[in-house]
Write a protein that holds these residues in place. Structure first.
Motif, PDB file in Angstrom:
ATOM      1  N   LEU A   1       1.320  -1.431  -0.030  1.00 52.65           N
ATOM      2  CA  LEU A   1       0.065  -0.180   0.248  1.00 52.65           C
ATOM      3  C   LEU A   1       1.092   1.182  -0.501  1.00 52.65           C
ATOM      4  N   VAL A   2       0.828   2.292  -0.686  1.00 57.51           N
ATOM      5  CA  VAL A   2       1.323   3.089  -0.827  1.00 57.51           C
ATOM      6  C   VAL A   2       0.915   4.484   0.181  1.00 57.51           C
ATOM      7  N   ILE A   3       1.936   4.480   1.337  1.00 61.35           N
ATOM      8  CA  ILE A   3       1.401   5.545   1.759  1.00 61.35           C
ATOM      9  C   ILE A   3       1.770   7.487   1.568  1.00 61.35           C
ATOM     10  N   ASP A   4      -0.150   7.929   1.394  1.00 62.42           N
ATOM     11  CA  ASP A   4       0.161   9.210   0.500  1.00 62.42           C
ATOM     12  C   ASP A   4       0.559  10.363   1.485  1.00 62.42           C
TER      13      ASP A   4
ATOM     14  N   ILE B   1      -1.876  12.812   3.740  1.00 64.46           N
ATOM     15  CA  ILE B   1      -1.972  13.379   4.885  1.00 64.46           C
ATOM     16  C   ILE B   1      -1.284  14.512   5.232  1.00 64.46           C
TER      17      ILE B   1
ATOM     18  N   ILE C   1       6.371   9.456  12.117  1.00 61.18           N
ATOM     19  CA  ILE C   1       5.265   8.195  12.980  1.00 61.18           C
ATOM     20  C   ILE C   1       4.692   8.672  13.378  1.00 61.18           C
ATOM     21  N   GLU C   2       3.723  10.338  12.837  1.00 62.09           N
ATOM     22  CA  GLU C   2       2.296  10.343  12.742  1.00 62.09           C
ATOM     23  C   GLU C   2       1.873   9.632  10.706  1.00 62.09           C
TER      24      GLU C   2
ATOM     25  N   ILE D   1       1.205   6.192  12.738  1.00 60.11           N
ATOM     26  CA  ILE D   1       0.340   6.063  13.422  1.00 60.11           C
ATOM     27  C   ILE D   1      -1.025   6.429  12.539  1.00 60.11           C
ATOM     28  N   ARG D   2      -1.149   7.296  11.205  1.00 56.79           N
ATOM     29  CA  ARG D   2      -2.644   7.145  10.690  1.00 56.79           C
ATOM     30  C   ARG D   2      -2.127   6.027   9.835  1.00 56.79           C
ATOM     31  N   SER D   3      -1.199   5.772   8.916  1.00 62.43           N
ATOM     32  CA  SER D   3      -2.071   3.779   8.221  1.00 62.43           C
ATOM     33  C   SER D   3      -1.895   2.865   9.252  1.00 62.43           C
ATOM     34  N   SER D   4      -2.302   3.521  10.938  1.00 62.69           N
ATOM     35  CA  SER D   4      -2.540   2.331  11.548  1.00 62.69           C
ATOM     36  C   SER D   4      -1.432   1.256  11.579  1.00 62.69           C
ATOM     37  N   VAL D   5       0.063   1.957  11.499  1.00 62.48           N
ATOM     38  CA  VAL D   5       1.133   0.540  11.796  1.00 62.48           C
ATOM     39  C   VAL D   5       1.713   0.392  13.731  1.00 62.48           C
ATOM     40  N   GLU D   6       1.039  -0.784  13.752  1.00 55.93           N
ATOM     41  CA  GLU D   6       1.024  -0.428  15.300  1.00 55.93           C
ATOM     42  C   GLU D   6       2.448  -0.612  15.421  1.00 55.93           C
TER      43      GLU D   6
ATOM     44  N   VAL E   1       6.768  -2.970   6.725  1.00 51.67           N
ATOM     45  CA  VAL E   1       6.482  -1.553   6.957  1.00 51.67           C
ATOM     46  C   VAL E   1       7.686  -0.695   6.395  1.00 51.67           C
TER      47      VAL E   1
ATOM     48  N   ALA F   1       3.583  -1.836   3.322  1.00 50.07           N
ATOM     49  CA  ALA F   1       3.605  -0.477   3.121  1.00 50.07           C
ATOM     50  C   ALA F   1       4.568  -0.162   2.761  1.00 50.07           C
TER      51      ALA F   1
END
Lengths: 363, 363
Positions: free
Chosen positions: B73-76, B80, B218-219, B222-227, B297, B332
Motif C-alpha cells: 500500500l502506498v502511504i500518501d 495526509i 511517526i504521524e 500512526i495514521r496508517s494504523s501501523v502498530e 513497513v 506499506a
C-alpha cells in the motif's frame, strides 16, 4: 512504475495486510474532527513502566549445575577501578602541589534507604582515598523540596565544590526532574542533566560529563581490548542512568546498537545476535546462557540483593546475568559484585577531577 | 562457582579469544604511564563521517524489471499532509478570531544552495496557505557569523515570532553548533537544540518540540494504523536531524530499535529482521528488495536528485529505497517524492502553531 492504489492508506481503517504490523486501533479519516495530529501531543503518556517478568522465577531456575567448564575471562572491575583510583589520587596530589587546591564533591542524600546510605558511604570513602574533599548534606525522608533546592543552589555557588550529586532515587513527593534542573551544568558529575544527555546523543557535540556507570562500562571494554566499532551490541534496559547513555556511547564508538526493553517480544533472539551484551534491568538472572552467542562479551550492570545468611551483611548481590551459565558461553564477562560496580565510583572521581581541572585550568 | 583466572583481563594485552571481538589495538597494563582513562577524553574524535558505499553503483543496479506485481500500500504523505495543513489553517483562523494574533515563523537562510532555496520557498508558501506569518532573512554565502547570530537574537526577542529555523546546512565557515545554541528554546521549532534532544531521549521528560521529519514519520505510521509497540524497528542512518530523533521516538512508542549506520557490517541482515524500516541516509537505492522482510513497513526519508530531462525541473528525486523492488515485498511504503517530504513541512507548521498557542495560552 507502481500505480497508486485508489484507496490510499489514510482511508484503510483497520485494513490488515499479510505479515504486516497494521493495527485497527488508531485511525480516522474525518477531516474536521479530533486533534490535528494522531501523534500524541503529550509524550509523557507513553512513558509506560518497563515491567519485566517476575524475577523470583528466574532466580529459582538459573544456575542449573552443568559440568562444562567456564571458559570466559573474568573482567576484574575491582582491579581496573583500583588502578584508575590510584592514578586519580596521583593527579589530585599534583593539583594540590601546583595550584594549592583539591577537587570537591558535594552529595545530597534524602532519607535513609539502606542501599543509598551504602553507596554514599562508599563514595565518601573513595573521595578520601583519592584526596578529594567531600561534603554530604542529608535530609530526612519527609523534607521539603525547597530545602533540597536551597542546598543545591548553595553548592552551585561554592567555588570549592566541583561536582554535585543527588543520590537517587528520591522519595516520591520530590520532583526529581525539577531538582536536577537546578544543578549547575558545570558541576553535574553524574551527567544526568538533559542538556548533557542531548550533547552525548548528538554528533558533533560533546557533553561536559558522561554518566559514571556507562563510562565505566566502556572503559572496561576498552581496557579489556574488546573491539567495539562495527560490532553488534545489545543493551538490555533503557533507564536514563544506564541503558540510554550506554546505548549512546556504544553508538559513538560505532557499534550497531539495539535497545531491548520489557516490551521487546523476542529479547533472547535479539541478544543472541550480539557481540557485546550490556544489561541493566535489575532483574536477577534475566539473561541466561542461551541468550548469548558463543564468544560474546557480557557486561552486567544489574545488582539485586538476595538474602544469604552465610554472607557478612546477611545478603549477597546478584546481577542480571545467570553467571554460571553465561560464563560457559561468553568470551569475557563482568562478575557481580566486582565488575561494573567499582567502576562507577572510579568514574565519579574521574568526573570530579575533570571538573576541578576545568575550574582551575589545570592540565 | 567459576574460579577467577590468574591472568585477569586487564593484563591480556592483545589476547584473542575464539569468536570474540577482542582486538590488539588498545591496551596497556602499566599503572603509572599514559592517561588515567583509556576512554577517549574527547568524544569528538569519534565523530567519523558515515561514508556509505558509492551511490552510482546502486542507482545503476536497482530497479531491475520483474513481472511480479507491487503489493504494498502506498502511504500518501501528500494527502495526509494536506489534511493536517487544512486543520492547522482552521486553528490559525480560530486563534486570529479569538486573540487577534497569528503564529509567526522566521527563517534564516545563508547562501544560495538550490535545494535550500526550494525548501525555504516551500515553507514560506505553506505558511501563507495556513495563515501563518513568515519572515525570511537571507545572508550571502560569505557572511559573518556575528551577523547571523545578531539576526537570531532579534527574532528571539520578537514577540510576534513563535518559531525560528536556521536552514541547514550552513556554509563551512559558520559554527552550526554555536549558532543553534543562541536560538531560544521556546522558538526552536526544528527541535535541534541539544536540550530538546536530551528531553526527547530521557524517560519522564518531554521536549518542547519534536524534530519535524521524525514527527512526520511517526504521524504517517500512526495514521496508517501501523502498530509500533513491541515491533522491531530498524533506523538506517544516524543524523542529528532524522536518524537520531526517529530512533528515540520509535523507542518512546515502545518499538525495539536498532540503529544501522555506515560502520554496520551486515545492514541487510539486520534490516531483514525489521517490522518497520525507516531509512534516512541520502544514499539512493541503498535499501534493496532483499533487505526487507515480507510485510515490512518502509518509511523512506531519503531524497536524492538525479538528472532527468523528461522532468519539468530537469531532475527527479529518488529515495534511499529501491522502490520498484521494495514495493513488491513490503506491506506499506512511502514513495519519494510524495511520502515523508510533505509531512516535514506540515510538522513545521504544527510546531509553529503549538509554540504560538503556548505563547498566547490558547487552546
Amino acid at each position: 512504475m507502481i500505480v497508486r492504489r485508489a484507496s490510499v492508506i489514510t482511508n484503510i481503517i483497520g485494513h490488515r495486510v499479510n505479515n504486516s504490523c497494521f493495527t485497527t486501533s488508531s485511525s480516522s479519516s474525518s477531516i474536521s474532527s479530533g486533534p490535528i495530529l494522531k501523534f500524541p501531543s503529550s509524550l509523557l503518556s507513553l512513558d509506560l513502566p518497563d515491567i519485566w517478568p517476575p524475577s523470583s522465577q528466574a532466580i529459582k531456575n538459573c544456575c542449573t549445575a552443568n559440568d562444562q567448564p567456564s571458559s570466559a575471562l573474568v573482567i576484574d572491575g575491582k582491579l581496573i577501578a583500583d588502578e584508575i583510583r590510584f592514578r586519580i589520587a596521583e593527579q589530585v596530589r599534583r593539583m594540590k602541589d601546583s595550584v594549592g587546591k583539591v577537587p570537591g564533591l558535594a552529595v545530597i542524600l534524602v532519607g535513609d534507604r539502606r542501599d543509598s546510605l551504602t553507596y554514599v558511604r562508599n563514595k565518601v570513602k573513595a573521595c578520601e582515598d583519592a584526596g578529594i574533599n567531600s561534603l554530604v548534606t542529608q535530609f530526612p525522608q519527609d523534607c521539603k523540596q525547597d530545602d533540597v533546592i536551597h542546598a543545591l543552589s548553595t553548592f552551585n555557588e561554592d567555588p570549592s565544590i566541583h561536582g554535585i550529586l543527588v543520590q537517587l532515587p528520591l522519595p516520591q513527593h520530590l520532583d526529581e526532574g525539577k531538582i536536577l534542573n537546578v544543578l549547575k551544568l558545570e558541576k553535574d558529575v553524574d551527567g544526568f542533566h538533559p542538556l548533557n544527555m542531548g550533547n552525548l546523543a548528538m554528533r558533533g557535540r560533546e557533553p561536559l560529563f558522561i554518566p559514571c556507570t556507562p563510562k565505566g562500562c566502556i572503559e572496561l571494554l576498552i581496557r579489556s581490548s574488546v573491539e567495539i566499532m562495527g560490532k553488534n551490541a545489545v543493551v538490555i534496559g533503557r533507564s536514563n542512568i544506564v541503558g540510554l547513555p550506554i546505548s549512546l556511547l556504544l553508538q559513538r564508538h560505532h557499534a550497531t546498537v539495539t535497545i531491548v526493553h520489557a516490551f521487546t517480544k523476542n529479547p533472547e533472539q535479539i541478544a543472541r545476535e550480539a557481540d557485546i551484551v550490556v544489561t541493566a534491568t535489575g532483574v536477577p538472572n534475566l539473561v541466561r546462557g542461551n541468550w548469548l552467542k558463543p564468544g560474546a562479551v557480557v557486561i552486567d550492570v544489574g545488582t539485586f540483593p538476595v538474602e544469604d545468611p552465610s554472607c557478612e551483611n546477611g545478603y549477597r548481590l546478584i546481577g542480571d546475568v545467570c553467571y554460571e551459565e553465561a560464563s560457559k558461553v561468553a568470551s569475557a564477562i563482568t562478575p557481580v559484585p566486582g565488575g561494573v560496580g567499582p567502576m562507577t565510583i572510579a568514574m565519579l572521581l574521574s568526573n570530579t577531577l575533570d571538573s576541578a581541572k576545568r575550574a582551575y585550568d589545570f592540565t
